[in-house]
Design an enzyme around this catalytic site. Structure first.
Site, PDB file in Angstrom:
ATOM      1  N   ASP A   1       0.884  -1.174   0.000  1.00  0.00           N
ATOM      2  CA  ASP A   1       0.000   0.000   0.000  1.00  0.00           C
ATOM      3  C   ASP A   1       0.918   1.218   0.000  1.00  0.00           C
ATOM      4  O   ASP A   1       1.509   1.551   1.022  1.00  0.00           O
ATOM      5  CB  ASP A   1      -0.891  -0.051   1.251  1.00  0.00           C
ATOM      6  CG  ASP A   1      -1.738   1.206   1.416  1.00  0.00           C
ATOM      7  OD1 ASP A   1      -1.662   2.113   0.557  1.00  0.00           O
ATOM      8  OD2 ASP A   1      -2.476   1.290   2.424  1.00  0.00           O
TER       9      ASP A   1
ATOM     10  N   GLU B   1      -7.242   0.423  -4.386  1.00  0.00           N
ATOM     11  CA  GLU B   1      -7.259   0.329  -2.930  1.00  0.00           C
ATOM     12  C   GLU B   1      -8.600  -0.179  -2.377  1.00  0.00           C
ATOM     13  O   GLU B   1      -8.614  -1.083  -1.545  1.00  0.00           O
ATOM     14  CB  GLU B   1      -6.878   1.685  -2.325  1.00  0.00           C
ATOM     15  CG  GLU B   1      -5.395   1.978  -2.516  1.00  0.00           C
ATOM     16  CD  GLU B   1      -5.019   3.453  -2.374  1.00  0.00           C
ATOM     17  OE1 GLU B   1      -5.891   4.242  -1.964  1.00  0.00           O
ATOM     18  OE2 GLU B   1      -3.869   3.795  -2.680  1.00  0.00           O
TER      19      GLU B   1
ATOM     20  N   LYS C   1       3.096  11.136  -3.302  1.00  0.00           N
ATOM     21  CA  LYS C   1       2.043  10.506  -4.103  1.00  0.00           C
ATOM     22  C   LYS C   1       1.184  11.562  -4.816  1.00  0.00           C
ATOM     23  O   LYS C   1       0.657  11.312  -5.894  1.00  0.00           O
ATOM     24  CB  LYS C   1       1.170   9.652  -3.187  1.00  0.00           C
ATOM     25  CG  LYS C   1       0.192   8.744  -3.898  1.00  0.00           C
ATOM     26  CD  LYS C   1      -0.514   7.871  -2.875  1.00  0.00           C
ATOM     27  CE  LYS C   1      -1.514   6.936  -3.503  1.00  0.00           C
ATOM     28  NZ  LYS C   1      -2.135   6.073  -2.481  1.00  0.00           N
TER      29      LYS C   1
ATOM     30  N   ASP D   1     -13.220   5.086   1.146  1.00  0.00           N
ATOM     31  CA  ASP D   1     -11.780   5.111   1.434  1.00  0.00           C
ATOM     32  C   ASP D   1     -11.274   6.550   1.467  1.00  0.00           C
ATOM     33  O   ASP D   1     -11.086   7.183   0.431  1.00  0.00           O
ATOM     34  CB  ASP D   1     -11.052   4.295   0.351  1.00  0.00           C
ATOM     35  CG  ASP D   1      -9.535   4.266   0.558  1.00  0.00           C
ATOM     36  OD1 ASP D   1      -9.039   4.917   1.500  1.00  0.00           O
ATOM     37  OD2 ASP D   1      -8.848   3.589  -0.234  1.00  0.00           O
TER      38      ASP D   1
END
Lengths: 621, 177
Positions: free
Chosen positions: A25, A190, A87, A212
């Site tokens: 992850d 994800e 990211k 999420d």
């Protein structure tokens, strides 16, 4: 000459080997790695026992790179050479990210890749390279934990990406893995990973919503679980919305209370750290005493709830849209799963619960659930669980289109189409003798090119010269199972394959990736040539194993004796050549096997389908 | 290449058993999805991707009433229904104008409840139109020939209703911001 090993018929050529695979992850704030050991998926800790690796990279002047908690120490003392939330930069343009306050104006700069780069002393580092540093540390952690010997490596990894990531962001993630020397089995979304982690626990059939909220991204996915198949019905979200926005809004409050100068970067960094503390402490307390710089006072949960509320409302709007896209109503949702550290915020749980009219599921640690799901999927993909019938069917998150006259977008593949998928389009030439043309591929939902994301410009060359309008160029857009786009073009009247040059708008070209891979390998430690040879040999043995297994499975049934022998002899040839040291010879022997087994592979697919349909009819009786 | 009905082992028919279709999709993808060949040879991975692409594409056609009707028409009569269609039915043209006007008024007034009710109305019209198209396809058995122009018009009407539903959703989105 080495003797060939011949196995008894019906016996596999090798005893069953357990291969090492891991799920990663790669988060905005924290990253994790997990693996399946003795049938249990668990996240792996570093030597100090920490599972979460802060996604922070620090570059020291002497070239030392530190990642995680050791890099975090430099966040206040050396902010210019410390990169967090990288990211957010992946696959984006400089203009897209300049508004993000974690990166000061002088820290970000343009690079050759279209992506922003970070100025580190005299050098610049692009987001892909920085992410690769995080991946390397995680891979090392897995190799230590699994007791993988020096020289041997992880067989493959599954890396998770936000469902809402566009093609450029996915490609950047895959490139980072390549530079870190990892074999990517699959990029998975994800929320899908989280569903896998939950689904295996409960064996629950029905429709699930996965909410999420991570550090920097928000995703909502609607999935149907039926007979071991996870079918993503729709996905949506916002790739620039997350828990960091909560911190930022609280930091804003602190900065205001403490009367800090606007351009005081160090104070801003400190305010962000303090804000996170305040947010976390208000998860369990109604109010908290805060001291920040010269200011001392109390902040209540109610106070920050008011600030956070509009951000959460934005996520619920995305939920509404996505449920509609799936052709469903909120009442159809059987369970709502919470993922991402930011879902710990009480107001998030409360508002989501209200919207879906049910208590959200939080039984698996929301920080770890994605990595755990990825590890389960990695274990299946590497072949450790051959009989497991779990299958993930995912969708394209954002529509793909091309630019047409006047800066408009023509949609080619609409969002939420199951992948892999392909669409073809026919073009013709505009001028006599025209031999080239350009296609600008766009991703997004809006009508104007400027409102969408530019993915790449494809230049087609080598179109046979003809009079204007006579050539028929069929362009095929293929999206693979990782959600990545490939474009092919052929002139249909002549059958000439047009050559395609890709210029990613915000990404690296293949040769740039190879360059970075080379420079990332410490030459003193390992010889490049040797590494390439080893990689080619690993690839050769993978091919030999796969083709042998296929031949054993149904080679007799699907091939003539002649065809069977042709494949078998190509495989034997490859086995012999792979023991040598000629990289090019191994490559061409692999190509030889590929060429000989192409027809066999497609016959195998046909046979599997026929079998699947027959099986289905028996089920019905 | 096989037509979508054939690929799914179905008789070419406009009426469709949706649970059966998705069951067949699951069974086929269990067998050929690229994930099943993640550690296979490159040829196998490529073949799996191509086959899955075909299956996904066919599924998309079969699942959508408009696209399914177009595919069936093409199969039965060779007429390509995906191009431009000229509709001469004055009743329908009138209705088309009225529906567009109603949508415009509701979105201008930002009338959320009105839009929801309007969407329901269009959805029930859509259901009726699907039944209508099925009737036209059924006539083949009695008269032995399909009136392709007539069916094209009916498919166009269905397409218009679908488009209106999409536009209603877009109008709702706009109101919600």
């Amino acid at each position: 000459m080495a003797l060939l090993q011949i196995a008894e018929p019906g016996q596999s050529t090798k005893p069953h080997e357990h291969k090492y695979a891991a799920g990663i992850d790669l988060g905005t704030t924290n990253s994790l790695i997990a693996t399946v050991r003795s049938g249990v998926a668990e996240t792996l800790a570093d030597l100090e026992g920490n599972h979460l690796l802060p996604s922070i990279v620090h570059y020291a002047k002497d070239g030392t790179v530190s990642v995680g908690n050791s890099a975090k120490l430099f966040q206040c003392s050396d902010p210019e050479n410390t990169v967090s939330s990288v990211k957010r930069l992946m696959g984006r343009g400089l203009a897209d990210v300049q508004a993000i306050k974690e990166f000061s104006a002088n820290q970000l700069t343009a690079s050759g890749s279209g992506m922003p780069a970070v100025q580190i002393f005299e050098d610049i580092k692009n987001p892909v390279e920085i992410s690769a540093e995080i991946l390397k540390v995680l891979a090392q952690r897995a190799e230590n934990a699994l007791g993988i010997q020096e020289g041997d490596e992880l067989g493959g990894v599954v890396i998770t990406v936000p469902a809402y990531f566009d093609d450029a962001q996915r490609q950047a993630t895959k490139d980072a893995a390549q530079i870190a020397g990892l074999n990517v089995l699959r990029l998975i979304n994800e929320p899908t990973a989280a569903a896998v982690a939950y689904g295996l626990d409960t064996g629950n059939e029905g429709i699930h919503a996965i909410y999420d909220l991570g550090g920097g991204t928000f995703d909502i996915s609607i999935l149907r679980l039926e007979k071991g198949v996870y079918e993503v019905l729709a996905t949506g979200g916002d790739s620039a919305l997350g828990g960091d926005d909560f911190d930022r809004i609280i930091a804003g409050l602190l900065v205001e209370k403490a009367n800090v100068e606007h351009d005081d970067r160090q104070a801003y960094q400190m305010a962000m750290l303090k804000a996170r503390e305040v947010k976390e402490s208000l998860t369990d307390n109604e109010s908290v005493d805060v001291q920040f710089m010269h200011w001392e006072g109390q902040i209540s949960r109610e106070q920050i709830n008011e600030l956070m509320s509009p951000i959460i409302d934005k996520t619920l709007l995305a939920c509404r849209r996505t449920i509609k896209d799936a052709g469903l109503k909120p009442a159809d949702i059987k369970e709502i799963v919470m993922v991402g550290g930011s879902t710990r915020v009480p107001l998030v749980q409360e508002k989501v619960g209200q919207y879906f009219k049910q208590e959200p599921l939080t039984s698996i640690d929301p920080d770890r659930v994605v990595a755990i799901g990825a590890a389960i999927q990695a274990d299946i993909l590497i072949g450790n669980k051959s009989n497991d019938q779990l299958l993930l069917l995912d969708v394209l998150p954002l529509s793909l289109g091309v630019e047409t006259m006047g800066g408009l977008v023509e949609k080619i593949i609409p969002r939420n189409t199951p992948i892999p998928i392909a669409r073809a389009q026919e073009f013709t030439t505009f001028k006599d003798g025209q031999t080239a043309m350009a296609i600008h591929v766009i991703q997004g939902e809006r009508e104007l090119v400027d409102d969408c994301r530019s993915l790449a410009r494809f230049e087609l060359r080598g179109i046979p010269p003809m009079v204007a309008g006579a050539a028929r160029i069929k362009v095929t857009y293929q999206v693979d199972a990782d959600g990545l786009l490939n474009v092919f073009a052929v002139e249909t009247t002549s059958g000439v394959q047009a050559e395609i040059q890709v210029k990613p708008s915000y990404g690296l070209t293949d040769s740039q990736v190879t360059e970075m891979l080379k420079s990332s390998i410490d030459k003193a430690e390992e010889d490049m040539q040797l590494r390439m040879l080893r990689e080619e040999q690993v690839e050769a043995s993978r091919v030999v194993e796969a083709v042998r297994a296929a031949l054993e499975d149904n080679g007799q049934a699907l091939l003539s004796e002649e065809e069977f022998d042709a494949i078998e002899s190509a495989v034997q040839q490859l086995e012999i050549i792979a023991q040598g040291t000629d990289i090019e010879a191994i490559k061409s022997a692999i190509k030889m096997v590929d060429a000989n087994s192409q027809e066999f592979a497609s016959r195998r697919m046909e046979a599997s389908i026929a079998k699947a349909l027959v099986g289905n009819e028996i089920d019905e009786i | 290449m096989k037509n979508p009905f054939e690929l799914f082992g179905l008789e070419p028919n406009f009426l469709l058993n949706e649970p059966e279709l998705s069951q067949k999709l699951r069974n086929m993808l269990q067998a050929v999805h690229p994930d099943r060949f993640a550690s296979g040879s490159d040829q196998e991975q490529l073949a799996a991707m191509q086959k899955t692409t075909q299956i996904n594409d066919a599924y998309g056609i079969l699942k959508s009433p408009v696209r399914r009707a177009q595919a069936l028409l093409q199969l039965k009569t060779g007429v390509d229904g995906t191009g431009e269609v000229t509709v001469k039915d004055p009743m329908f043209l009138m209705q088309q104008l009225e529906l567009r006007e109603e949508l415009e008024i509701l979105s201008d007034k930002k009338d959320m409840n009105g839009l929801l009710a309007f969407a329901e109305e269009i959805e029930s019209m859509e259901k009726k139109q699907i039944a209508n198209i099925n009737d036209f396809f059924q006539q083949e058995d009695e008269n032995h020939a399909l009136d392709s122009d007539k069916i094209l018009t009916e498919i166009y009407k269905l397409q218009f209703l679908r488009k209106t539903l999409i536009d209603i959703e877009a109008a709702e989105e706009k109101i919600l911001g």
